[in-house]
Design a protein around this motif. Structure first.
Motif, PDB file in Angstrom:
ATOM      1  N   THR A  58      -8.872 -10.559  -6.234  1.00 48.34           N
ATOM      2  CA  THR A  58      -8.266  -9.308  -6.683  1.00 48.34           C
ATOM      3  C   THR A  58      -8.070  -8.326  -5.539  1.00 48.34           C
ATOM      4  N   GLN A  59      -9.059  -8.187  -4.675  1.00 53.62           N
ATOM      5  CA  GLN A  59      -9.001  -7.163  -3.637  1.00 53.62           C
ATOM      6  C   GLN A  59      -7.826  -7.347  -2.680  1.00 53.62           C
ATOM      7  N   TYR A  60      -7.410  -8.582  -2.438  1.00 55.12           N
ATOM      8  CA  TYR A  60      -6.319  -8.806  -1.489  1.00 55.12           C
ATOM      9  C   TYR A  60      -4.968  -8.367  -2.049  1.00 55.12           C
ATOM     10  N   LEU A  61      -4.895  -8.192  -3.361  1.00 50.19           N
ATOM     11  CA  LEU A  61      -3.656  -7.739  -4.001  1.00 50.19           C
ATOM     12  C   LEU A  61      -3.497  -6.225  -3.947  1.00 50.19           C
ATOM     13  N   PHE A  62      -4.562  -5.500  -3.596  1.00 51.22           N
ATOM     14  CA  PHE A  62      -4.539  -4.048  -3.726  1.00 51.22           C
ATOM     15  C   PHE A  62      -5.031  -3.278  -2.506  1.00 51.22           C
ATOM     16  N   ILE A  63      -5.848  -3.879  -1.669  1.00 52.87           N
ATOM     17  CA  ILE A  63      -6.465  -3.154  -0.556  1.00 52.87           C
ATOM     18  C   ILE A  63      -5.931  -3.702   0.751  1.00 52.87           C
ATOM     19  N   ASP A  64      -5.484  -2.822   1.637  1.00 53.61           N
ATOM     20  CA  ASP A  64      -4.960  -3.272   2.930  1.00 53.61           C
ATOM     21  C   ASP A  64      -5.889  -2.824   4.058  1.00 53.61           C
ATOM     22  N   GLU A  65      -5.542  -3.223   5.268  1.00 54.69           N
ATOM     23  CA  GLU A  65      -6.441  -3.055   6.408  1.00 54.69           C
ATOM     24  C   GLU A  65      -6.716  -1.598   6.760  1.00 54.69           C
ATOM     25  N   THR A  66      -5.877  -0.679   6.309  1.00 53.25           N
ATOM     26  CA  THR A  66      -6.119   0.732   6.628  1.00 53.25           C
ATOM     27  C   THR A  66      -7.401   1.248   5.979  1.00 53.25           C
ATOM     28  N   ALA A  67      -7.877   0.571   4.900  1.00 58.76           N
ATOM     29  CA  ALA A  67      -9.112   1.008   4.245  1.00 58.76           C
ATOM     30  C   ALA A  67     -10.303   0.949   5.190  1.00 58.76           C
ATOM     31  N   LEU A  68     -10.252   0.055   6.172  1.00 60.09           N
ATOM     32  CA  LEU A  68     -11.360  -0.102   7.112  1.00 60.09           C
ATOM     33  C   LEU A  68     -11.483   1.060   8.088  1.00 60.09           C
ATOM     34  N   ASP A  69     -10.435   1.871   8.181  1.00 63.43           N
ATOM     35  CA  ASP A  69     -10.407   2.936   9.183  1.00 63.43           C
ATOM     36  C   ASP A  69     -10.773   4.288   8.592  1.00 63.43           C
ATOM     37  N   GLN A  70     -11.434   4.302   7.446  1.00 65.02           N
ATOM     38  CA  GLN A  70     -11.858   5.562   6.849  1.00 65.02           C
ATOM     39  C   GLN A  70     -12.986   6.182   7.668  1.00 65.02           C
ATOM     40  N   PRO A 105     -10.756 -10.400   5.997  1.00 68.38           N
ATOM     41  CA  PRO A 105     -10.690  -8.949   5.847  1.00 68.38           C
ATOM     42  C   PRO A 105      -9.435  -8.515   5.098  1.00 68.38           C
ATOM     43  N   PRO A 106      -9.392  -7.251   4.687  1.00 71.49           N
ATOM     44  CA  PRO A 106      -8.138  -6.719   4.164  1.00 71.49           C
ATOM     45  C   PRO A 106      -7.024  -6.906   5.203  1.00 71.49           C
ATOM     46  N   ARG A 107      -5.850  -7.230   4.715  1.00 65.69           N
ATOM     47  CA  ARG A 107      -4.731  -7.578   5.596  1.00 65.69           C
ATOM     48  C   ARG A 107      -3.665  -6.476   5.624  1.00 65.69           C
ATOM     49  N   PRO A 108      -2.688  -6.571   6.540  1.00 65.06           N
ATOM     50  CA  PRO A 108      -1.553  -5.648   6.485  1.00 65.06           C
ATOM     51  C   PRO A 108      -0.908  -5.675   5.097  1.00 65.06           C
ATOM     52  N   LYS A 109      -0.443  -4.529   4.642  1.00 65.08           N
ATOM     53  CA  LYS A 109      -0.034  -4.336   3.255  1.00 65.08           C
ATOM     54  C   LYS A 109       1.062  -5.300   2.812  1.00 65.08           C
ATOM     55  N   GLU A 110       1.939  -5.705   3.730  1.00 64.18           N
ATOM     56  CA  GLU A 110       3.047  -6.571   3.324  1.00 64.18           C
ATOM     57  C   GLU A 110       2.576  -7.899   2.739  1.00 64.18           C
ATOM     58  N   ASN A 111       1.345  -8.276   3.035  1.00 60.19           N
ATOM     59  CA  ASN A 111       0.821  -9.527   2.484  1.00 60.19           C
ATOM     60  C   ASN A 111       0.621  -9.467   0.976  1.00 60.19           C
ATOM     61  N   GLN A 112       0.486  -8.270   0.416  1.00 54.65           N
ATOM     62  CA  GLN A 112       0.251  -8.163  -1.019  1.00 54.65           C
ATOM     63  C   GLN A 112       1.416  -8.726  -1.832  1.00 54.65           C
ATOM     64  N   GLU A 113       2.636  -8.436  -1.432  1.00 58.44           N
ATOM     65  CA  GLU A 113       3.782  -8.981  -2.167  1.00 58.44           C
ATOM     66  C   GLU A 113       3.900 -10.488  -1.977  1.00 58.44           C
ATOM     67  N   HIS A 114       3.527 -10.992  -0.814  1.00 58.83           N
ATOM     68  CA  HIS A 114       3.504 -12.447  -0.613  1.00 58.83           C
ATOM     69  C   HIS A 114       2.514 -13.099  -1.581  1.00 58.83           C
ATOM     70  N   LEU A 115       1.362 -12.460  -1.783  1.00 56.17           N
ATOM     71  CA  LEU A 115       0.361 -13.007  -2.690  1.00 56.17           C
ATOM     72  C   LEU A 115       0.838 -12.970  -4.132  1.00 56.17           C
ATOM     73  N   TRP A 116       1.414 -11.852  -4.560  1.00 55.27           N
ATOM     74  CA  TRP A 116       1.952 -11.773  -5.923  1.00 55.27           C
ATOM     75  C   TRP A 116       3.006 -12.851  -6.156  1.00 55.27           C
ATOM     76  N   HIS A 117       3.882 -13.041  -5.194  1.00 56.18           N
ATOM     77  CA  HIS A 117       4.920 -14.067  -5.326  1.00 56.18           C
ATOM     78  C   HIS A 117       4.301 -15.455  -5.421  1.00 56.18           C
ATOM     79  N   ALA A 118       3.279 -15.715  -4.607  1.00 53.67           N
ATOM     80  CA  ALA A 118       2.620 -17.024  -4.637  1.00 53.67           C
ATOM     81  C   ALA A 118       1.943 -17.273  -5.982  1.00 53.67           C
ATOM     82  N   LEU A 119       1.380 -16.229  -6.588  1.00 53.84           N
ATOM     83  CA  LEU A 119       0.765 -16.378  -7.900  1.00 53.84           C
ATOM     84  C   LEU A 119       1.815 -16.635  -8.980  1.00 53.84           C
TER      85      LEU A 119
END
Length: 469
Positions: free
Chosen positions: A266-278, A291-305
């Motif tokens: 679940t977390q990879y669909l919603f949280i990106d790497e910027t969360a680590l820089d708080q 780790p959380p990835r660059p945000k563009e990966n979220q749409e790749h994951l949704w498409h794969a699902l």
């Protein structure tokens, strides 16, 4: 005890209709319209979904790691799961270095006896040592104990990482014994070098956790595991796929009809790497691996699902408190315990942002969180569907129920929530485990001990429909 669930919209991976479900004892006894039966308890499900209880195949309860232990045990963790609509989970029994595989399994059985679960529990066997402690004969016997999946870590060098020889030998045993091989796919050797270089340069903040584990290290290891599994003739399941670089080799395997599948969390669909820089070390809450990835990966994951390139959404629930556990790495990101919570909020997040926003259908939702995990891990059709004779693991899900996710109200022992403050529409209303009501009206009505150990079937049985061949 008998239960009649009346007038709900019954949704499985393949069906969607309005009807009644009659439960006698632990199993579904009848399904139909306007059933004329007497029951000890009647649940009015009009206007609500009636779905099979979710199966979470990726959890880490009371797991030792990084000098500490994950903060949910099998009571607190499964209570949290139940409130989120999860009625079964499969936890990783982690072999400690030098420990025999039978002793590792005995340790995990002791955990569920000491802190009894409220939902059903199975075990994966996480192999870390086939030289000093484990051996191939013990590994081959695990499926006879109902433990039909082996997990190996291709990361965490110097701790639980295995070399390719151990990985390949385990794959050979799995091919022979009917077990499924699971891999945490990252190139641990390369990551170890990158971490040491970063620390030598004084880069200690949480954001360097992601910077030293780039997506290519996950993609390379995913492809390597797939090819080794092909040579060994073993089925492979890649856990927590987080980025396009890892999706691509899994998609290639799926397209070629190789025996390889993948999950995301679940977390990879919603949280990106910027969360680590708080600031103020808050970023440590998002240190999990990959780790959380660059945000563009979220749409790749949704498409794969949506296209079945990825087949399951799990949680990798591995909770460490921010205060006192995550803070062990305040001056060195490599010492932050890797892991985050999530077992309670998987259905909340996927329903609201997946189903309500049109990314996936309700049938696919059920398939991803319940039916496919049950198929892959030897529990279907006993679990993962609503059918006559199946376990009465059932969730009455209110699609219009409003819920705000927060650490103040969740049921895990952890002191933060990855999705703090997120407002969702859709939440479990009533949760049954083998016919017993566990959660009702936002209250726990079940008890520790209502859950049992699940002996799982060997891989391949009842797999058709989960991308199997």
């Amino acid at each position: 005890m008998s239960v009649l669930i009346k007038g709900g919209r019954i949704i499985t991976a393949g069906d969607d209709y309005v009807g009644d479900v009659f439960v006698e004892g632990e199993s579904v006894s009848l399904i139909g319209r306007s059933l004329d039966v007497q029951a000890d308890k009647v649940i009015d499900a009009r206007g609500k979904y009636v779905i099979p209880g979710a199966v979470d195949p990726h959890t880490h309860m009371e797991m030792p790691f990084g000098g500490t232990v994950s903060c949910d045990d099998f009571t607190s963790g499964t209570i949290s799961a139940a409130f989120g609509g999860t009625t079964s989970h499969v936890d990783f029994c982690l072999q400690e270095p030098g420990q025999s595989l039978p002793d590792a399994l005995a340790t995990w059985h002791e955990k569920i006896e000491r802190k009894k679960p409220v939902i059903d529990v199975g075990f994966h066997l996480a192999v870390t040592d086939l030289t000093k402690g484990g051996n191939l004969e013990d590994l081959a016997k695990a499926p006879d104990e109902g433990v039909t999946s082996y997990k190996l870590f291709m990361a965490y060098k110097g701790a639980i990482m295995v070399e390719d020889e151990t990985l390949f030998k385990t794959m050979q045993v799995a091919a022979r014994t009917g077990a499924l091989v699971m891999v945490h796919a990252e190139n641990g050797d390369a990551i170890d070098i990158l971490v040491k270089e970063a620390l030598a340069e004084g880069k200690t903040e949480p954001k360097w956790h992601a910077a030293t584990r780039p997506p290519l290290t996950e993609g390379e290891a995913t492809n390597r595991a797939i090819q080794l599994a092909r040579i060994a003739g073993a089925p492979l399941y890649v856990v927590h796929v987080s980025c396009k670089e890892a999706i691509d080799p899994v998609a290639r395997a799926r397209s070629a009809d190789w025996q390889a599948w993948g999950e995301t969390c679940t977390q990879y669909l919603f949280i990106d790497e910027t969360a680590l820089d708080q600031p103020d070390f808050e970023g440590a809450k998002y240190v999990y691996t990959p780790p959380p990835r660059p945000k563009e990966n979220q749409e790749h994951l949704w498409h794969a699902l949506a296209t079945d390139m990825l087949s399951v959404v799990s949680t990798d629930h591995c909770p460490f408190n921010w205060d006192g556990q995550k803070t062990l790495g305040r001056d060195d990101f490599s010492k932050i315990p890797n892991g985050g919570p999530g077992i309670e909020n998987r259905l909340h997040m996927l329903h609201h942002f997946g189903v309500r926003e049109g990314r996936i259908s309700m049938n696919r939702f059920v398939e991803l969180v319940s039916t496919n995990p049950a198929r892959f891990f030897g529990m279907y059709p006993r679990k993962g569907t609503i059918a006559v004779g199946s376990d009465a693991d059932i969730v009455v899900f209110d699609p219009e129920k409003e819920h705000t996710i927060s650490a103040r109200t969740h049921h895990s022992n952890i002191d933060y929530n990855l999705y703090e403050g997120t407002e969702v529409v859709g939440a479990p209303d009533t949760v049954l485990v083998r016919g017993k009501v566990i959660v009702e009206n936002d209250e726990l009505v079940g008890s520790p001990g209502d859950g049992r150990f699940v002996r799982r079937a060997r891989f391949g049985e009842h797999l058709t429909g989960a991308g199997g061949s």
